[in-house]
Design a protein around this motif. Structure first.
Motif, mmCIF file in Angstrom:
data_model
loop_
_atom_site.group_PDB
_atom_site.id
_atom_site.type_symbol
_atom_site.label_atom_id
_atom_site.label_comp_id
_atom_site.label_asym_id
_atom_site.label_seq_id
_atom_site.Cartn_x
_atom_site.Cartn_y
_atom_site.Cartn_z
ATOM 1 N N LEU A 1 0.840 -1.205 0.000
ATOM 2 C CA LEU A 1 0.000 0.000 0.000
ATOM 3 C C LEU A 1 0.870 1.249 0.000
ATOM 4 N N LEU B 1 -11.387 11.072 16.978
ATOM 5 C CA LEU B 1 -10.159 11.738 16.532
ATOM 6 C C LEU B 1 -10.442 12.665 15.364
ATOM 7 N N PRO B 2 -9.737 13.806 15.339
ATOM 8 C CA PRO B 2 -9.874 14.672 14.154
ATOM 9 C C PRO B 2 -9.240 14.025 12.927
ATOM 10 N N LYS B 3 -9.633 14.522 11.766
ATOM 11 C CA LYS B 3 -9.152 13.946 10.516
ATOM 12 C C LYS B 3 -7.624 13.937 10.434
ATOM 13 N N TRP B 4 -6.992 15.027 10.874
ATOM 14 C CA TRP B 4 -5.527 15.095 10.746
ATOM 15 C C TRP B 4 -4.853 14.036 11.601
ATOM 16 N N PHE C 1 10.315 10.974 9.308
ATOM 17 C CA PHE C 1 10.426 9.537 9.012
ATOM 18 C C PHE C 1 11.278 9.281 7.779
ATOM 19 N N LEU D 1 -1.956 7.095 9.920
ATOM 20 C CA LEU D 1 -1.666 6.367 8.683
ATOM 21 C C LEU D 1 -0.201 6.569 8.275
ATOM 22 N N LEU D 2 0.242 7.798 8.419
ATOM 23 C CA LEU D 2 1.619 8.141 8.063
ATOM 24 C C LEU D 2 2.598 7.355 8.935
ATOM 25 N N VAL D 3 2.346 7.359 10.258
ATOM 26 C CA VAL D 3 3.239 6.675 11.187
ATOM 27 C C VAL D 3 3.208 5.166 10.928
ATOM 28 N N LEU E 1 1.760 16.966 9.626
ATOM 29 C CA LEU E 1 1.874 15.818 8.718
ATOM 30 C C LEU E 1 3.127 15.946 7.855
ATOM 31 N N PHE F 1 -6.891 -0.285 -7.409
ATOM 32 C CA PHE F 1 -6.823 -1.747 -7.460
ATOM 33 C C PHE F 1 -8.206 -2.391 -7.550
ATOM 34 N N ASN G 1 -15.586 15.873 13.803
ATOM 35 C CA ASN G 1 -14.129 15.703 13.794
ATOM 36 C C ASN G 1 -13.567 15.701 12.384
ATOM 37 N N PHE G 2 -14.395 15.294 11.454
ATOM 38 C CA PHE G 2 -13.887 15.172 10.103
ATOM 39 C C PHE G 2 -13.650 16.498 9.425
ATOM 40 N N TRP H 1 5.247 4.430 7.712
ATOM 41 C CA TRP H 1 6.702 4.608 7.848
ATOM 42 C C TRP H 1 7.288 3.634 8.861
ATOM 43 N N ASP H 2 6.567 3.388 9.944
ATOM 44 C CA ASP H 2 7.075 2.449 10.942
ATOM 45 C C ASP H 2 7.194 1.053 10.323
ATOM 46 N N LYS I 1 -12.004 18.680 10.958
ATOM 47 C CA LYS I 1 -10.736 19.141 11.530
ATOM 48 C C LYS I 1 -9.579 18.506 10.770
ATOM 49 N N GLY I 2 -9.213 19.143 9.705
ATOM 50 C CA GLY I 2 -8.117 18.610 8.891
ATOM 51 C C GLY I 2 -8.537 18.635 7.439
ATOM 52 N N ILE J 1 -6.029 4.480 -3.624
ATOM 53 C CA ILE J 1 -5.287 3.233 -3.838
ATOM 54 C C ILE J 1 -6.268 2.074 -4.042
ATOM 55 N N VAL K 1 7.953 0.489 7.273
ATOM 56 C CA VAL K 1 9.176 0.518 6.475
ATOM 57 C C VAL K 1 10.393 0.321 7.380
ATOM 58 N N MET K 2 10.392 1.025 8.524
ATOM 59 C CA MET K 2 11.515 0.927 9.468
ATOM 60 C C MET K 2 11.695 -0.505 9.972
ATOM 61 N N ASP L 1 -4.869 10.905 9.624
ATOM 62 C CA ASP L 1 -3.835 11.001 8.586
ATOM 63 C C ASP L 1 -2.456 10.735 9.178
ATOM 64 N N LEU L 2 -2.244 11.294 10.369
ATOM 65 C CA LEU L 2 -0.963 11.126 11.044
ATOM 66 C C LEU L 2 -0.745 9.655 11.401
ATOM 67 N N HIS M 1 2.385 1.622 -3.596
ATOM 68 C CA HIS M 1 1.354 1.047 -4.473
ATOM 69 C C HIS M 1 1.602 1.252 -5.949
ATOM 70 N N TYR N 1 1.046 15.191 1.568
ATOM 71 C CA TYR N 1 2.023 15.078 2.650
ATOM 72 C C TYR N 1 3.305 15.845 2.335
#
Lengths: 227, 375
Positions: free
Chosen positions: A33, A154-157, B339, A163-165, B332, B268, B314-315, A168-169, B317-318, B264, A171-172, A160-161, A36, B324
């Motif tokens: 993913l 949780l807020p949308k950001w 990372f 998902l980002l972590v 973000l 697919f 909440n949605f 990347w984690d 907010k962002g 994504i 990958v690490m 997103d965060l 992708h 990115y």
């Protein structure tokens, strides 16, 4: 005379196999993913049965990893063997000095290698890396798995965060396990192409003396005392 | 004139002059007729005139047995300006064998000329047979449109003519005759107002997204608006740098979608996952600032809630379209950067470590089977 000693118990070997299978499966279903657009990912997603089945496989192995982690926590807490292993893996000041001494040795600045106990600093780093990685991955993974419920709090950001972590984690962990761990225990010239310890649990006295000198010395003095 | 001359009493000079004028007028009239007559005769086939004896009378109609009124008046001016002005009536109404005709003529069949391999335009007809309209027509659905329902009958025009019922400006109205709710939504949308009110020619109309003749149901995988294909339709304009700049359209919508999980999964083959129109709607597409918009902050929770049942305020907010790589996304951007650096430096350090280890092992001969040097 017995030329090898047990390094990993049957229980540990089974834990290790479950861990490695789930890590491999989580990697091949997860990293596709993150990458992708890579043709290899496209191919992997296809043989994994499409994007939906990929997610299902990822969740199944996530559950396996979580169950293994829970078992492992109980094992290191409540069994003598597990607890002694945890103690042997606990980072100590010596590990830091070992790192610098090994570095100096590898650079040719020092002629003497540091001596290691049952687990050297790299093995400890890998163990705690997997522990920390798993904690982060399970936490972020749960937020993403139950995204509908997460969105309610949780807020949308933040999602997103997460998902980002998570990406990347992943990958690490992949790098640490499949590049570093694989080299350190299997691909290095000492044991190339593979150490058999993960399968039969044994280590030769010769290798033990060479790689885990302090443990070897202790073992030998114990034997002398027995006699 | 004669009377005038008699009354005036002047005879000689004006009479001469008037003879010259008469000759001139006659000559002019003859030459004009000579020019106009053949043109008229050529542009109006004889049958044309004959049919219009009845059909050219305004209000000419027939009351059917079921009480319906069949308008039979043919507007001559309309006919004369149509792309088919030079055809005979019976070229299209081919079942009229005698005039006056006794039987009610059948529906005109355009495929008499617009068939495959006919250079006058056959592809549209073949595409039409594959379309949802053509299929319904084939099944005998009386509501299914045929060529003339969209292109007009006697008033059929080239598509680039402003008079054409299927011109870029008029086609929405034509489709709306049957697809009323969609039309009502479209005319309120940013696309509809841009085209119809502000006359921005680049703005899309029905056919821009749905196609022209090969219109398929949304659940057909070949349809331009099949869930997996929607992104391609929207990309035509929303990834067009020139249009984005010219009309100040928000950019990066497609690329950010493609990087999101929705994008994504769509890539697919997931048809359940949100595509552009799942959130932005299909016809009533409005900018975020509009309170009626499905992506207005006040409506966003409801829009996301279509799939994510617990979505709430909440949605809002962002950002939804998250890039990115853009600093405007604050945390973000920086976490992603962190990372990236962490991963690259870890990889580098690990490789250095491995190389150093290998270097030392080979230097001191500590390879397999030779590890006798252990201290």
């Amino acid at each position: 005379m017995n030329h090898s000693v047990e390094r990993l118990s049957r229980n540990q070997r089974i834990q290790h196999i479950i861990l490695l299978v789930s890590m491999i499966m989580l990697s091949v279903t997860g990293l596709v993913l993150k990458f992708h657009s890579n043709p290899f990912s496209v191919w992997l997603i296809r043989i994994e049965g499409g994007i939906w089945v990929r997610g299902l496989i990822h969740r199944i192995f996530a559950i396996i990893l979580i169950l293994l982690s829970l078992y492992h926590i109980l094992w290191v807490t409540f069994t003598d063997k597990g607890h002694s292993e945890l103690m042997a893996l606990t980072p100590r000041g010596k590990d830091f000095s070992d790192f610098f001494r090994k570095l100096a040795y590898n650079l040719g600045l020092s002629g003497r290698q540091p001596q290691f106990d049952k687990y050297d600093y790299l093995q400890k780093l890998q163990y705690w890396g997997v522990v920390a990685g798993t904690v982060v991955m399970v936490m972020t993974g749960m937020i993403l798995w139950f995204v509908n419920q997460s969105m309610a709090i949780l807020p949308k950001w933040a999602i997103d965060l997460t998902l980002l972590v998570h990406g990347w984690d992943g990958v690490m962990i992949f790098i640490v396990l499949f590049v570093f761990h694989l080299y350190n225990v299997h691909l290095n010239p000492e044991v190339f192409p593979m150490s058999r310890t993960w399968l039969d649990g044994s280590i030769s006295l010769e290798q033990l003396q060479h790689e885990h000198t302090l443990e070897y010395n202790r073992l030998m003095s114990d034997k002398k005392n027995e006699k | 004139m004669k009377n005038n001359m008699t009354v005036s009493g002047h005879s000689s000079r004006p009479a001469k002059a008037s003879a010259a004028v008469r000759i001139f007028i006659a000559a002019a009239a003859v030459s004009m007729l000579a020019v106009l007559m053949p043109m008229k005769a050529w542009s109006q086939p004889p049958l044309y005139q004959k049919c219009l004896l009845c059909h050219g009378r305004p209000g000419f109609k027939k009351i059917l047995p079921d009480g319906k009124v069949l308008e039979l008046f043919v507007n001559k001016a309309e006919l004369e300006h149509s792309i088919h002005a030079k055809l005979h009536c019976t070229d299209c109404h081919a079942d009229v064998m005698e005039i006056p005709h006794m039987k009610v003529p059948g529906t005109v069949n355009c495929y008499r000329c617009h068939y495959k391999d006919n250079p006058n335009g056959a592809k549209p007809a073949n595409e039409f047979f594959q379309s949802v309209h053509g299929k319904l027509d084939e099944q005998g659905d009386p509501k299914a449109p045929r060529c003339q329902n969209c292109h007009g009958g006697h008033n059929v025009q080239k598509v680039d003519s402003p008079l054409s019922t299927v011109s870029h400006l008029n086609v929405a109205y034509t489709c709306g005759k049957c697809h009323k709710p969609q039309y009502d939504n479209y005319v309120q949308s940013i696309h509809g107002t841009a085209l119809l009110d502000r006359h921005i020619k680049s703005a899309p109309t029905c056919t821009t997204c749905h196609g022209k003749h090969l219109i398929l149901k949304p659940d057909s995988p070949d349809s331009t608006i099949y869930p997996l294909n929607v992104i391609n339709v929207c990309s035509k304009c929303h990834e067009n740098k020139e249009l984005i700049r010219k009309y100040n359209i928000p950019g990066g919508r497609i690329s950010t979608y493609k990087e999101s999980y929705h994008g994504i999964a769509d890539e697919f083959g997931s048809v359940r996952v949100a595509n552009c129109s799942s959130c932005h709607r299909a016809h009533l597409i409005l900018p975020e600032s509009d309170p009626r918009s499905s992506i207005n902050k006040a409506n966003l929770a409801k829009t996301c809630g279509k799939c994510h049942k617990d979505a709430n305020v909440n949605f809002t907010k962002g950002k939804i379209h998250v890039n990115y790589k853009s600093k405007s996304n604050g945390i973000l951007y920086y976490i992603g950067m962190f990372f990236e650096i962490l991963t690259i430096s870890t990889l580098t350090l690990l490789f250095i470590h491995i190389l150093l280890d290998l270097f030392r092992r080979f230097k001191s001969g500590e390879t397999k089977g030779k590890n006798k040097r252990g201290e």
